[in-house]
Scaffold this motif. Sequence first.
Motif, PDB file in Angstrom:
ATOM      1  N   GLU A   1      34.465  48.274  66.699  1.00 31.77           N
ATOM      2  CA  GLU A   1      33.772  48.242  67.989  1.00 31.77           C
ATOM      3  C   GLU A   1      33.421  49.643  68.462  1.00 31.77           C
ATOM      4  O   GLU A   1      32.350  49.873  69.024  1.00 31.77           O
ATOM      5  CB  GLU A   1      34.645  47.547  69.034  1.00 31.77           C
ATOM      6  CG  GLU A   1      34.813  46.064  68.795  1.00 31.77           C
ATOM      7  CD  GLU A   1      35.833  45.464  69.743  1.00 31.77           C
ATOM      8  OE1 GLU A   1      36.729  46.202  70.212  1.00 31.77           O
ATOM      9  OE2 GLU A   1      35.743  44.261  70.009  1.00 31.77           O
ATOM     10  N   VAL A   2      34.332  50.582  68.217  1.00 29.09           N
ATOM     11  CA  VAL A   2      34.076  51.969  68.600  1.00 29.09           C
ATOM     12  C   VAL A   2      32.890  52.513  67.822  1.00 29.09           C
ATOM     13  O   VAL A   2      32.010  53.173  68.376  1.00 29.09           O
ATOM     14  CB  VAL A   2      35.337  52.836  68.382  1.00 29.09           C
ATOM     15  CG1 VAL A   2      35.018  54.311  68.543  1.00 29.09           C
ATOM     16  CG2 VAL A   2      36.432  52.421  69.334  1.00 29.09           C
TER      17      VAL A   2
ATOM     18  N   SER B   1      34.667  56.128  73.975  1.00 28.65           N
ATOM     19  CA  SER B   1      33.580  55.213  73.665  1.00 28.65           C
ATOM     20  C   SER B   1      33.453  54.173  74.765  1.00 28.65           C
ATOM     21  O   SER B   1      34.396  53.945  75.543  1.00 28.65           O
ATOM     22  CB  SER B   1      33.861  54.537  72.326  1.00 28.65           C
ATOM     23  OG  SER B   1      32.786  53.741  71.941  1.00 28.65           O
ATOM     24  N   LEU B   2      32.305  53.534  74.843  1.00 28.23           N
ATOM     25  CA  LEU B   2      32.056  52.497  75.831  1.00 28.23           C
ATOM     26  C   LEU B   2      33.076  51.374  75.660  1.00 28.23           C
ATOM     27  O   LEU B   2      33.286  50.879  74.551  1.00 28.23           O
ATOM     28  CB  LEU B   2      30.635  51.959  75.661  1.00 28.23           C
ATOM     29  CG  LEU B   2      30.152  50.949  76.672  1.00 28.23           C
ATOM     30  CD1 LEU B   2      30.085  51.593  78.049  1.00 28.23           C
ATOM     31  CD2 LEU B   2      28.794  50.420  76.294  1.00 28.23           C
ATOM     32  N   GLY B   3      33.731  51.001  76.744  1.00 25.46           N
ATOM     33  CA  GLY B   3      34.721  49.930  76.699  1.00 25.46           C
ATOM     34  C   GLY B   3      36.148  50.401  76.505  1.00 25.46           C
ATOM     35  O   GLY B   3      37.070  49.598  76.534  1.00 25.46           O
TER      36      GLY B   3
ATOM     37  N   TYR C   1      44.375  60.007  76.764  1.00 28.71           N
ATOM     38  CA  TYR C   1      44.965  58.863  76.073  1.00 28.71           C
ATOM     39  C   TYR C   1      44.070  57.655  76.249  1.00 28.71           C
ATOM     40  O   TYR C   1      43.651  57.319  77.354  1.00 28.71           O
ATOM     41  CB  TYR C   1      46.359  58.568  76.618  1.00 28.71           C
ATOM     42  CG  TYR C   1      47.370  59.612  76.222  1.00 28.71           C
ATOM     43  CD1 TYR C   1      47.971  59.563  74.972  1.00 28.71           C
ATOM     44  CD2 TYR C   1      47.683  60.654  77.069  1.00 28.71           C
ATOM     45  CE1 TYR C   1      48.884  60.532  74.585  1.00 28.71           C
ATOM     46  CE2 TYR C   1      48.594  61.629  76.703  1.00 28.71           C
ATOM     47  CZ  TYR C   1      49.192  61.557  75.460  1.00 28.71           C
ATOM     48  OH  TYR C   1      50.091  62.521  75.079  1.00 28.71           O
ATOM     49  N   VAL C   2      43.775  56.989  75.117  1.00 23.28           N
ATOM     50  CA  VAL C   2      42.895  55.832  75.094  1.00 23.28           C
ATOM     51  C   VAL C   2      43.651  54.671  74.461  1.00 23.28           C
ATOM     52  O   VAL C   2      44.370  54.845  73.461  1.00 23.28           O
ATOM     53  CB  VAL C   2      41.614  56.145  74.281  1.00 23.28           C
ATOM     54  CG1 VAL C   2      40.769  54.917  74.108  1.00 23.28           C
ATOM     55  CG2 VAL C   2      40.823  57.234  74.948  1.00 23.28           C
ATOM     56  N   TYR C   3      43.480  53.485  75.044  1.00 17.60           N
ATOM     57  CA  TYR C   3      44.138  52.290  74.511  1.00 17.60           C
ATOM     58  C   TYR C   3      43.195  51.604  73.531  1.00 17.60           C
ATOM     59  O   TYR C   3      42.185  51.024  73.928  1.00 17.60           O
ATOM     60  CB  TYR C   3      44.506  51.349  75.663  1.00 17.60           C
ATOM     61  CG  TYR C   3      45.405  50.218  75.249  1.00 17.60           C
ATOM     62  CD1 TYR C   3      46.718  50.458  74.904  1.00 17.60           C
ATOM     63  CD2 TYR C   3      44.937  48.916  75.221  1.00 17.60           C
ATOM     64  CE1 TYR C   3      47.561  49.428  74.541  1.00 17.60           C
ATOM     65  CE2 TYR C   3      45.755  47.876  74.859  1.00 17.60           C
ATOM     66  CZ  TYR C   3      47.068  48.132  74.522  1.00 17.60           C
ATOM     67  OH  TYR C   3      47.899  47.104  74.144  1.00 17.60           O
TER      68      TYR C   3
ATOM     69  N   ARG D   1      29.433  53.769  69.370  1.00 20.09           N
ATOM     70  CA  ARG D   1      28.994  55.145  69.135  1.00 20.09           C
ATOM     71  C   ARG D   1      27.595  55.172  68.518  1.00 20.09           C
ATOM     72  O   ARG D   1      26.790  56.050  68.825  1.00 20.09           O
ATOM     73  CB  ARG D   1      29.991  55.866  68.244  1.00 20.09           C
ATOM     74  CG  ARG D   1      29.671  57.330  68.172  1.00 20.09           C
ATOM     75  CD  ARG D   1      30.817  58.201  67.790  1.00 20.09           C
ATOM     76  NE  ARG D   1      31.862  58.163  68.785  1.00 20.09           N
ATOM     77  CZ  ARG D   1      33.156  58.076  68.495  1.00 20.09           C
ATOM     78  NH1 ARG D   1      33.553  58.038  67.254  1.00 20.09           N
ATOM     79  NH2 ARG D   1      34.063  58.034  69.436  1.00 20.09           N
ATOM     80  N   LEU D   2      27.291  54.224  67.644  1.00 21.80           N
ATOM     81  CA  LEU D   2      25.942  54.146  67.074  1.00 21.80           C
ATOM     82  C   LEU D   2      24.921  53.829  68.164  1.00 21.80           C
ATOM     83  O   LEU D   2      23.801  54.336  68.145  1.00 21.80           O
ATOM     84  CB  LEU D   2      25.882  53.087  65.974  1.00 21.80           C
ATOM     85  CG  LEU D   2      26.536  53.459  64.640  1.00 21.80           C
ATOM     86  CD1 LEU D   2      26.535  52.262  63.702  1.00 21.80           C
ATOM     87  CD2 LEU D   2      25.812  54.624  64.001  1.00 21.80           C
ATOM     88  N   HIS D   3      25.310  52.979  69.110  1.00 23.87           N
ATOM     89  CA  HIS D   3      24.395  52.592  70.178  1.00 23.87           C
ATOM     90  C   HIS D   3      24.238  53.691  71.231  1.00 23.87           C
ATOM     91  O   HIS D   3      23.126  53.997  71.647  1.00 23.87           O
ATOM     92  CB  HIS D   3      24.890  51.308  70.848  1.00 23.87           C
ATOM     93  CG  HIS D   3      24.066  50.874  72.006  1.00 23.87           C
ATOM     94  ND1 HIS D   3      22.783  50.399  71.864  1.00 23.87           N
ATOM     95  CD2 HIS D   3      24.319  50.870  73.330  1.00 23.87           C
ATOM     96  CE1 HIS D   3      22.290  50.119  73.054  1.00 23.87           C
ATOM     97  NE2 HIS D   3      23.199  50.390  73.968  1.00 23.87           N
ATOM     98  N   GLY D   4      25.340  54.305  71.663  1.00 24.16           N
ATOM     99  CA  GLY D   4      25.277  55.242  72.773  1.00 24.16           C
ATOM    100  C   GLY D   4      25.554  56.689  72.426  1.00 24.16           C
ATOM    101  O   GLY D   4      25.355  57.571  73.244  1.00 24.16           O
ATOM    102  N   GLY D   5      26.025  56.964  71.228  1.00 22.91           N
ATOM    103  CA  GLY D   5      26.326  58.336  70.833  1.00 22.91           C
ATOM    104  C   GLY D   5      27.676  58.794  71.366  1.00 22.91           C
ATOM    105  O   GLY D   5      28.427  58.042  71.967  1.00 22.91           O
TER     106      GLY D   5
END
Length: 144
Positions: free
Chosen positions: A4-5, A109-111, A93-95, A9-13
């Motif tokens: 998903e990341v 990343s988004l989300g 920190y990212v979950y 990243r491909l969609h939004g950079g």
Amino acid sequence: TSAEVERSRLHGGRNEINVTVPGVGEALINEFADFTYLFNSLAIWGYTVTMAWNIGIFWLLLTVGSGVARSLFIVRPNKKKIQELAHLHVTCYVYRGFEWLQIEAADISLGDIVMVEDGGKSLPCDGLVVAGSMVVNESMLTGE
């Protein structure tokens, strides 16, 4: 998940901004390419050729001096400051994948669910507060 990341990243950079700071010559060219300097140059030419060469020379020096001062001492340093802010390297920190990972803020990343720690730490991204509360100083945005 990592898939998903990668899709996000491909969609939004990446979560980064690239700010270019022009060199001295390019900053001067950008400044004097404005319409107001073209208008001033016509007025300077008119004064110098027709009736008052001393006023024309004074106006020329004033126009060139103010343009150089604006481009080299105001606009260019401000762009340098913005570039420094854009290259702010902060870890957070990212979950992801049912665990907390420490990553660079540029890799958010988004989300993602991001843990914002106490202590006034800057985090260069947009987001929603999921749990807890925060105080945001918006005076720079509103001009107060």
